[in-house]
Design an enzyme around this catalytic site. Structure first.
Site, PDB file in Angstrom:
ATOM      1  N   TYR A 279      98.014  41.405  42.929  1.00  0.00           N
ATOM      2  CA  TYR A 279      97.126  42.220  41.843  1.00  0.00           C
ATOM      3  C   TYR A 279      96.367  43.088  43.012  1.00  0.00           C
ATOM      4  O   TYR A 279      95.339  43.762  42.610  1.00  0.00           O
ATOM      5  CB  TYR A 279      96.290  41.477  41.181  1.00  0.00           C
ATOM      6  CG  TYR A 279      96.830  40.938  40.131  1.00  0.00           C
ATOM      7  CD1 TYR A 279      97.155  41.303  38.958  1.00  0.00           C
ATOM      8  CD2 TYR A 279      97.288  39.223  40.403  1.00  0.00           C
ATOM      9  CE1 TYR A 279      97.802  40.579  37.659  1.00  0.00           C
ATOM     10  CE2 TYR A 279      97.948  38.820  39.434  1.00  0.00           C
ATOM     11  CZ  TYR A 279      98.450  39.099  38.054  1.00  0.00           C
ATOM     12  OH  TYR A 279      98.691  38.432  37.238  1.00  0.00           O
ATOM     13  N   SER A 280      97.132  43.212  43.775  1.00  0.00           N
ATOM     14  CA  SER A 280      96.151  44.266  45.020  1.00  0.00           C
ATOM     15  C   SER A 280      95.875  45.749  44.662  1.00  0.00           C
ATOM     16  O   SER A 280      97.069  46.545  44.283  1.00  0.00           O
ATOM     17  CB  SER A 280      96.999  44.165  46.308  1.00  0.00           C
ATOM     18  OG  SER A 280      96.490  45.180  47.180  1.00  0.00           O
ATOM     19  N   ASN A 281      94.885  46.234  44.431  1.00  0.00           N
ATOM     20  CA  ASN A 281      94.460  47.576  44.312  1.00  0.00           C
ATOM     21  C   ASN A 281      94.957  48.401  45.519  1.00  0.00           C
ATOM     22  O   ASN A 281      95.247  49.836  45.355  1.00  0.00           O
ATOM     23  CB  ASN A 281      93.117  48.018  44.079  1.00  0.00           C
ATOM     24  CG  ASN A 281      92.539  47.490  42.746  1.00  0.00           C
ATOM     25  OD1 ASN A 281      93.359  47.418  41.737  1.00  0.00           O
ATOM     26  ND2 ASN A 281      91.302  47.070  42.757  1.00  0.00           N
TER      27      ASN A 281
ATOM     28  N   ILE B 227      97.675  47.911  47.501  1.00  0.00           N
ATOM     29  CA  ILE B 227      99.133  47.867  47.224  1.00  0.00           C
ATOM     30  C   ILE B 227      99.464  49.243  46.070  1.00  0.00           C
ATOM     31  O   ILE B 227     100.288  50.373  46.241  1.00  0.00           O
ATOM     32  CB  ILE B 227      99.831  46.917  46.804  1.00  0.00           C
ATOM     33  CG1 ILE B 227      99.881  45.811  47.894  1.00  0.00           C
ATOM     34  CG2 ILE B 227     101.265  47.235  45.999  1.00  0.00           C
ATOM     35  CD1 ILE B 227     100.851  45.965  48.810  1.00  0.00           C
TER      36      ILE B 227
END
Length: 266
Positions: free
Chosen positions: A42-44, A46
């Site tokens: 759920y990385s912002n 990325i």
């Protein structure tokens, strides 16, 4: 900027500055044809790298922590739609992602020409991007506060502060004392020196990254703010103000990182 009015602040004034630090961190990291970076499902970060790759015509590769799960969640689906190639590392290998063995394996797979950006995007180039933030504040202030995940934003803000100002970073990780060394390391890599105008507060992690408590949940509902980073910082500022940690008349700018949000006054 919007001033947050809360009786608990007393004579301390708190101003909210909306600033998405992801583009700042990427600004000086985009001079490559191929860019590989790391993040959770759920990385912002990325998501931001994938979007930047699409805008600037850069091939992007996202190394995701853990196993692949289909269908992709909205964050990874968006990254893929932007053209990012997704690959996965098991959690044991992911913990070693900074080691030469893992990096060599990634270069062998993706090519020696690939530029590798650390998780969260915090490197010397990111620090230089974040150092531009203080110069964009037109209002009078004494202290800048920001949430801290990897240390890059705090390192940059500190480096860009005018004389006599200071910065406070609020760690969102439990056991994050090591980040003090990371901030200093990043400053040395970016500028060949460190600054003494910052401090790292470790008291408002609420159990660790993405963890919460009933008190923090209530705070998030009251102020309608993002919970992983921003709420912990704002809770810490208000709590310290109630304790008298800031002299009367102190003017604080709180950097609201990430996508736009609108905290409401109490």
């Amino acid at each position: 900027m919007e001033e947050l009015l809360d009786p608990g602040l007393g004579r301390v004034r708190l101003f909210l500055m909306q600033d998405d630090n992801k583009p700042r961190k990427l600004r000086y990291n985009l001079g490559h044809s191929r860019l590989l970076t790391f993040g959770g499902a759920y990385s912002n970060h990325i998501r931001a790298v994938a979007e930047a790759g699409r805008r600037h015509g850069i091939e992007t590769i996202g190394v995701i922590r853990g196993e692949e799960h289909l269908p992709l969640n909205p964050s990874l689906a968006h990254a893929k739609a932007c053209g990012m190639t997704l690959t996965y590392l098991d959690r044991a290998s992911y913990r070693l992602k900074h080691t030469e063995g893992v990096l060599a394996a990634l270069r062998a797979r993706w090519g020696d020409d690939v530029a590798i950006l650390p998780e969260g995007g915090s490197n010397a180039a990111a620090v230089r991007g974040c150092a531009e933030l203080p110069g964009e504040i037109s209002a009078e202030y004494d202290v800048i506060c920001c949430p801290v995940g990897t240390g890059g934003t705090l390192a940059g803000i500190s480096a860009g502060l005018p004389e006599g100002k200071r910065a406070i970073g609020f760690a969102v990780l439990k056991g994050a004392g090591f980040l003090a060394g990371e901030v200093a390391r990043l400053q040395r890599e970016a500028y060949g020196r460190t600054w003494a105008n910052w401090e790292l507060n470790l008291d408002y992690h609420f159990g660790g990254y993405a963890k919460s408590t009933p008190a923090l949940d209530a705070f998030i509902r009251k102020y309608r703010v993002e919970g992983i980073y921003v709420a912990k910082m704002l809770y810490g500022i208000l709590d310290l103000a109630r304790q008298g940690a800031f002299p009367d008349g102190t003017r604080i700018v709180a950097v609201i990182t990430g996508q736009p949000s609108t905290p409401v006054s109490a």
